[in-house]
Design a protein around this motif. Structure first.
Motif, mmCIF file in Angstrom:
data_model
loop_
_atom_site.group_PDB
_atom_site.id
_atom_site.type_symbol
_atom_site.label_atom_id
_atom_site.label_comp_id
_atom_site.label_asym_id
_atom_site.label_seq_id
_atom_site.Cartn_x
_atom_site.Cartn_y
_atom_site.Cartn_z
ATOM 1 N N ALA A 247 16.690 -13.820 11.154
ATOM 2 C CA ALA A 247 16.192 -13.414 11.267
ATOM 3 C C ALA A 247 15.935 -11.988 11.200
ATOM 4 N N GLY A 248 16.714 -11.263 12.186
ATOM 5 C CA GLY A 248 16.659 -10.175 12.171
ATOM 6 C C GLY A 248 16.719 -9.002 11.140
ATOM 7 N N SER A 249 18.139 -9.047 9.984
ATOM 8 C CA SER A 249 17.768 -9.027 8.287
ATOM 9 C C SER A 249 16.431 -8.921 8.274
ATOM 10 N N HIS A 250 15.309 -10.303 7.761
ATOM 11 C CA HIS A 250 14.376 -10.472 7.431
ATOM 12 C C HIS A 250 13.152 -9.499 7.779
ATOM 13 N N PHE A 251 13.485 -9.326 9.356
ATOM 14 C CA PHE A 251 12.098 -8.001 10.337
ATOM 15 C C PHE A 251 12.934 -7.194 9.086
ATOM 16 N N GLY A 252 14.393 -6.626 8.685
ATOM 17 C CA GLY A 252 14.276 -5.116 8.888
ATOM 18 C C GLY A 252 14.515 -4.744 7.313
ATOM 19 N N ILE A 253 14.109 -5.958 6.606
ATOM 20 C CA ILE A 253 13.716 -5.607 5.022
ATOM 21 C C ILE A 253 12.147 -5.401 5.246
ATOM 22 N N LEU A 254 11.422 -6.265 6.074
ATOM 23 C CA LEU A 254 9.862 -6.144 6.585
ATOM 24 C C LEU A 254 9.017 -4.566 7.046
ATOM 25 N N ALA A 255 10.391 -3.806 7.699
ATOM 26 C CA ALA A 255 10.222 -2.206 8.085
ATOM 27 C C ALA A 255 10.580 -2.464 6.936
ATOM 28 N N CYS A 256 11.021 -1.877 5.563
ATOM 29 C CA CYS A 256 11.236 -1.616 4.180
ATOM 30 C C CYS A 256 10.245 -1.136 3.988
ATOM 31 N N LEU A 257 9.144 -2.092 3.836
ATOM 32 C CA LEU A 257 7.774 -2.326 3.177
ATOM 33 C C LEU A 257 6.741 -1.195 3.874
ATOM 34 N N PHE A 258 6.939 -1.422 4.684
ATOM 35 C CA PHE A 258 6.038 0.111 6.089
ATOM 36 C C PHE A 258 7.023 1.091 5.282
ATOM 37 N N VAL A 259 8.089 1.515 5.466
ATOM 38 C CA VAL A 259 8.472 2.468 5.257
ATOM 39 C C VAL A 259 7.928 3.177 3.756
ATOM 40 N N GLU A 260 7.928 2.362 2.493
ATOM 41 C CA GLU A 260 7.974 2.766 1.683
ATOM 42 C C GLU A 260 6.228 3.492 0.797
ATOM 43 N N VAL A 261 5.370 2.644 2.190
ATOM 44 C CA VAL A 261 3.780 2.865 1.418
ATOM 45 C C VAL A 261 3.578 4.102 2.449
ATOM 46 N N LEU A 262 4.624 4.429 3.539
ATOM 47 C CA LEU A 262 4.246 6.011 4.101
ATOM 48 C C LEU A 262 4.982 7.119 3.170
ATOM 49 N N GLN A 263 6.152 6.459 2.992
ATOM 50 C CA GLN A 263 6.637 7.590 1.730
ATOM 51 C C GLN A 263 6.374 7.621 0.625
ATOM 52 N N SER A 264 5.476 6.563 0.514
ATOM 53 C CA SER A 264 4.873 7.163 -1.056
ATOM 54 C C SER A 264 3.299 6.382 -0.582
ATOM 55 N N TRP A 265 2.770 7.189 0.068
ATOM 56 C CA TRP A 265 1.661 7.561 0.385
ATOM 57 C C TRP A 265 0.443 8.366 -1.160
ATOM 58 N N GLN A 266 0.842 9.444 -0.920
ATOM 59 C CA GLN A 266 -0.443 9.529 -1.748
ATOM 60 C C GLN A 266 -0.041 9.490 -3.032
ATOM 61 N N LEU A 267 1.243 8.321 -3.289
ATOM 62 C CA LEU A 267 1.190 7.553 -4.944
ATOM 63 C C LEU A 267 0.434 6.367 -4.686
ATOM 64 N N LEU A 268 0.045 5.758 -3.780
ATOM 65 C CA LEU A 268 -0.561 4.210 -3.278
ATOM 66 C C LEU A 268 -2.268 5.425 -4.503
ATOM 67 N N LYS A 269 -2.789 4.241 -4.424
ATOM 68 C CA LYS A 269 -4.641 3.764 -4.966
ATOM 69 C C LYS A 269 -4.662 3.302 -3.714
ATOM 70 N N SER A 270 -4.775 2.948 -2.698
ATOM 71 C CA SER A 270 -5.364 2.296 -1.208
ATOM 72 C C SER A 270 -4.301 2.166 -0.324
ATOM 73 N N PRO A 271 -3.563 2.999 -0.089
ATOM 74 C CA PRO A 271 -2.719 3.242 0.986
ATOM 75 C C PRO A 271 -2.783 2.844 2.105
ATOM 76 N N LEU A 272 -4.115 3.378 2.906
ATOM 77 C CA LEU A 272 -4.480 2.286 3.767
ATOM 78 C C LEU A 272 -4.511 0.972 4.205
ATOM 79 N N ARG A 273 -5.306 0.094 2.986
ATOM 80 C CA ARG A 273 -5.019 -1.520 2.696
ATOM 81 C C ARG A 273 -3.782 -2.348 3.153
#
Length: 384
Positions: A247-273
Motif C-alpha cells: 500500500a505504501g509503495s503504491h501511494f509512493g508511485i501515486l505521488a510520482c504522478l503529482f511530481v511529474e505534473v508539477l515538474q512538467s507544468w509548462q509542457l502540459l496542455k491543461s496542467p490544472l485539470r
C-alpha cells in the motif's frame, strides 16, 4: 522488530504470576496442571515449601525451595541436577528453570512419593494469538484456539511465544525480536487473491507507465523505500495489527504522478485539470483508508516518502538558469527531508516509542459504532 514496551510489561507481569504458581493435583486422579489457584474441594495445591520441597543450596547454607512445585518437573528427577555445585543448580525461581534434557526413567516418576511428579500432567504451554499470550492448557484446547502447543515444556517461561508469533527466522537472542527485514518483506506479501489482483492491476497500469518514463532503477527505489516508510509508520501507530501488501509503495508511485505534473507544468496542455484529477483520486483513496482492513498510515507516509523521493530521483527539464538552480536546491532539500523523516520514524520506534496515541486510531479508522474498527488487533490494556 523490537520488544514492545506495553507487551513486554504484560509478559513480565504474567511471568511474576507464574512465579507464585504450583502444581494443582486433582483428587479423582484425572491429572494435574500448573496453576496459581486450586479449589480445595476438587484438588490439592502442592505448594512449596509446605509439600515435600527439595533442597536448595544457597552458598554454604542448605534450605528448602519456596518457588514451586512444578507439575512433572523436579530437580530431584533430573540427572543434571544431581550433585551439582551452587552455580549450576536451578535457582529458587521456577520461571528461570530450563527444560530438563535428561530426566530419570518414566518408571521412577510413576513410583515417586512426590505428588507433583507422580501425577499425569494434562496441561502444557500453548502460545495463542498475535499478542504472544501463553496459557497452560490441554492439547485439544490449544488446537481449538489455533495456538502453538509445547508438549516438551512445563512452564510458560520455558517457551518463546514471541518467536512463535513472529515466526520466520528465529531471533538471535531469545525474547528480543530483531527481524528488521519485516520493514520491506510485507511489500511483497498479500492477504489473498483479490488483494494480489489489485496490486497487479496497479503495477501493470500506473507503475508500468512510470517505469517507461523514468526507468526501472529510479522507480524501483521509490517503490521500495515508499513501502518501507509506510510499513515503519504502520508499525509505530498500529503496533498490534499484522500488515501485508504494498500500500505504501503504491501511494509512493501515486505521488510520482503529482511530481511529474508539477515538474512538467509548462509542457502540459491543461496542467490544472491533470492536477485536479490526481487530487480528487488521492482524496477518495485516503477517505477509503479510514475504513476497516485498510492501513491509512502506510498510505500517508508512503505518499510523503514517494513525493520527496520523486523530487530527488525523477528526471526533469530545466527551462532557464533560475529554474535549473531552483530544482537543484529542491533535490537537496527533499533529500534532507526524506532522511529526516526516516530518522524521526526510527526515533519514535526504537528510542522513544509511541505507546499512547488516542487520535491516531481516528486517522486510520473512523469508529461509526463500537465494533466498526475492531480489527485493529488486541489492546494490551485489555489483556488479562
Amino acid at each position: 522488530m523490537r520488544l514492545d514496551p506495553k507487551l513486554n510489561e504484560y509478559i513480565q507481569r504474567e511471568r511474576a504470576l507464574e512465579r507464585s504458581s504450583a502444581c494443582c493435583v486433582r483428587n479423582d486422579n484425572s491429572g494435574c496442571i500448573q496453576s496459581t489457584e486450586c479449589l480445595d474441594k476438587f484438588a490439592k495445591f502442592v505448594k512449596w515449601p509446605g509439600n515435600d520441597a527439595p533442597d536448595f543450596k544457597n552458598g554454604t547454607t542448605i534450605t528448602v525451595r519456596t518457588s514451586g512445585s512444578v507439575c512433572g518437573q523436579d530437580p530431584r528427577y533430573c540427572r543434571s541436577q544431581h550433585e551439582v555445585g551452587t552455580a549450576d543448580q536451578w535457582p529458587d525461581d521456577i520461571t528461570k528453570w530450563p527444560i530438563c534434557s535428561d530426566p530419570l526413567p518414566k518408571e521412577d516418576f510413576k513410583n515417586s512419593t512426590y505428588e507433583n511428579v507422580r501425577c499425569n500432567v494434562v496441561g502444557h504451554p500453548c502460545c495463542i494469538g498475535q499478542e504472544a499470550r501463553c496459557e497452560i492448557v490441554t492439547k485439544e484446547y490449544c488446537k481449538y484456539k489455533h495456538g502453538v502447543y509445547h508438549s516438551e515444556a512445563t512452564l510458560c517461561s520455558q517457551v518463546n511465544c514471541m518467536q512463535d508469533t513472529c515466526g520466520l527466522i528465529p531471533f538471535r537472542v531469545a525474547d528480543k525480536p530483531d527481524q528488521i527485514y519485516r520493514l520491506w518483506l510485507p511489500v511483497m506479501l498479500h492477504a489473498g487473491i483479490l488483494h494480489c489482483l489489485v496490486s497487479v492491476v496497479f503495477q501493470m497500469t500506473v507503475l508500468r507507465d512510470m517505469e517507461k518514463l523514468a526507468g526501472w532503477l529510479r522507480i524501483g527505489i521509490i517503490y521500495i523505500f515508499s513501502g518501507i516508510t509506510g510499513n515503519f509508520a504502520s508499525a509505530i501507530f498500529l503496533p498490534y495489527r499484522a500488515e501485508v501488501g504494498p500500500a505504501g509503495s503504491h501511494f509512493g508511485i501515486l505521488a510520482c504522478l503529482f511530481v511529474e505534473v508539477l515538474q512538467s507544468w509548462q509542457l502540459l496542455k491543461s496542467p490544472l485539470r491533470a492536477l485536479f484529477k490526481l487530487v480528487a483520486i488521492t482524496t477518495v483513496l485516503f477517505v477509503f483508508g479510514a475504513l476497516p482492513w485498510i492501513d491509512n498510515f502506510a498510505h500517508i507516509f508512503g505518499f510523503i516518502s514517494g513525493l520527496l523521493l520523486s523530487f530527488v530521483l525523477l528526471p526533469y527539464i530545466t527551462f532557464n538558469r533560475f529554474d535549473r538552480h531552483r530544482k537543484r536546491i529542491q533535490v537537496v532539500t527533499c533529500s534532507a527531508l526524506f532522511i529526516g523523516l526516516l530518522t524521526a520514524l526510527f526515533f519514535f520506534y526504537y528510542i522513544h516509542p509511541i505507546t499512547d496515541c488516542s487520535v491516531c486510531r481516528y486517522i486510520n479508522c473512523i469508529p461509526f459504532n463500537e465494533d466498526f474498527c475492531s480489527n485493529h488487533g488486541f489492546r494490551p490494556e485489555d489483556r488479562t
